[in-house]
Write a protein that holds these residues in place. Structure first.
Motif, PDB file in Angstrom:
ATOM      1  N   ALA A   3      -2.362  10.278  -6.650  1.00 23.83           N
ATOM      2  CA  ALA A   3      -2.278   8.465  -7.503  1.00 23.83           C
ATOM      3  C   ALA A   3      -2.645   9.186  -8.618  1.00 23.83           C
ATOM      4  O   ALA A   3      -1.818   8.943  -9.637  1.00 23.83           O
ATOM      5  CB  ALA A   3      -1.662   7.513  -6.507  1.00 23.83           C
ATOM      6  N   ALA A   6      -1.361  12.004 -10.092  1.00 17.11           N
ATOM      7  CA  ALA A   6       0.175  12.301 -10.790  1.00 17.11           C
ATOM      8  C   ALA A   6      -0.232  11.184 -12.021  1.00 17.11           C
ATOM      9  O   ALA A   6       0.308  11.668 -13.058  1.00 17.11           O
ATOM     10  CB  ALA A   6       1.066  11.895  -9.252  1.00 17.11           C
ATOM     11  N   LEU A   7      -1.731  10.787 -11.896  1.00 20.17           N
ATOM     12  CA  LEU A   7      -1.265   9.867 -13.089  1.00 20.17           C
ATOM     13  C   LEU A   7      -1.443  10.452 -14.339  1.00 20.17           C
ATOM     14  O   LEU A   7      -1.400  10.741 -15.158  1.00 20.17           O
ATOM     15  CB  LEU A   7      -1.540   8.538 -13.061  1.00 20.17           C
ATOM     16  N   ILE A  31      -2.094  -0.077 -11.298  1.00 17.76           N
ATOM     17  CA  ILE A  31      -0.569   1.045 -11.767  1.00 17.76           C
ATOM     18  C   ILE A  31      -0.730   1.976 -10.891  1.00 17.76           C
ATOM     19  O   ILE A  31      -0.157   2.006 -10.077  1.00 17.76           O
ATOM     20  CB  ILE A  31      -1.403   1.996 -13.055  1.00 17.76           C
ATOM     21  N   THR A  32      -1.579   2.209 -10.250  1.00 18.48           N
ATOM     22  CA  THR A  32      -2.154   3.175  -8.503  1.00 18.48           C
ATOM     23  C   THR A  32      -1.958   2.301  -7.845  1.00 18.48           C
ATOM     24  O   THR A  32      -0.412   2.871  -7.083  1.00 18.48           O
ATOM     25  CB  THR A  32      -3.121   3.818  -8.478  1.00 18.48           C
ATOM     26  N   MET A  35       2.135   2.583  -7.988  1.00 17.40           N
ATOM     27  CA  MET A  35       2.764   3.474  -7.530  1.00 17.40           C
ATOM     28  C   MET A  35       3.054   3.828  -6.267  1.00 17.40           C
ATOM     29  O   MET A  35       3.662   3.906  -5.747  1.00 17.40           O
ATOM     30  CB  MET A  35       1.969   4.413  -8.348  1.00 17.40           C
ATOM     31  N   LYS A  36       2.136   2.904  -5.933  1.00 16.39           N
ATOM     32  CA  LYS A  36       2.147   3.404  -3.727  1.00 16.39           C
ATOM     33  C   LYS A  36       3.012   2.453  -3.652  1.00 16.39           C
ATOM     34  O   LYS A  36       4.192   2.843  -2.599  1.00 16.39           O
ATOM     35  CB  LYS A  36       0.758   2.622  -3.304  1.00 16.39           C
ATOM     36  N   TYR A  38       5.970   1.714  -5.111  1.00 14.75           N
ATOM     37  CA  TYR A  38       7.221   3.042  -5.617  1.00 14.75           C
ATOM     38  C   TYR A  38       7.719   3.689  -4.063  1.00 14.75           C
ATOM     39  O   TYR A  38       8.476   4.044  -3.423  1.00 14.75           O
ATOM     40  CB  TYR A  38       7.054   3.301  -6.527  1.00 14.75           C
ATOM     41  N   ALA A  39       6.750   4.063  -3.775  1.00 13.60           N
ATOM     42  CA  ALA A  39       6.482   5.660  -2.937  1.00 13.60           C
ATOM     43  C   ALA A  39       6.847   4.369  -1.655  1.00 13.60           C
ATOM     44  O   ALA A  39       7.772   5.768  -1.265  1.00 13.60           O
ATOM     45  CB  ALA A  39       4.933   6.195  -2.867  1.00 13.60           C
TER      46      ALA A  39
END
Length: 85
Positions: A3, A6-7, A31-32, A35-36, A38-39
């Motif tokens: 993550a 990617a960021l 933010i991370t 992202m997790k 969403y994944a």
């Protein structure tokens, strides 16, 4: 780490440490985590699509015995292990 990588790539930064200069730790964590989340949501969505296709093939009664075994033992679900950091 994925993550963060990617960021970092999204902001064209060369090192993960540079993220600490761009975002405070709390914001970076939020933010991370987003992202997790969403994944995970995308993985669940993909899993449902694959399971539906898997079930359709099983219901045709015209499949390999190994396939039937995979379906009956829920091996498709058991083999999934998304690695999210």
């Amino acid at each position: 780490m994925e993550a963060l990588s990617a960021l970092r790539k999204a902001f064209s930064l060369k090192k993960n440490e540079e993220l600490g200069k761009k975002f405070d730790p709390i914001t970076l964590k939020r933010i991370t985590e987003a992202m997790k989340d969403y994944a995970n949501a995308k993985a669940r969505e993909q899993r449902a699509i694959c399971q539906e296709a898997f079930d359709e093939v099983y219901e045709t009664n015209d499949c390999d015995p190994l396939f039937v075994r995979m379906h009956d033992l829920s091996e498709l679900r058991d083999c999934e292990s998304p690695e999210l950091d």
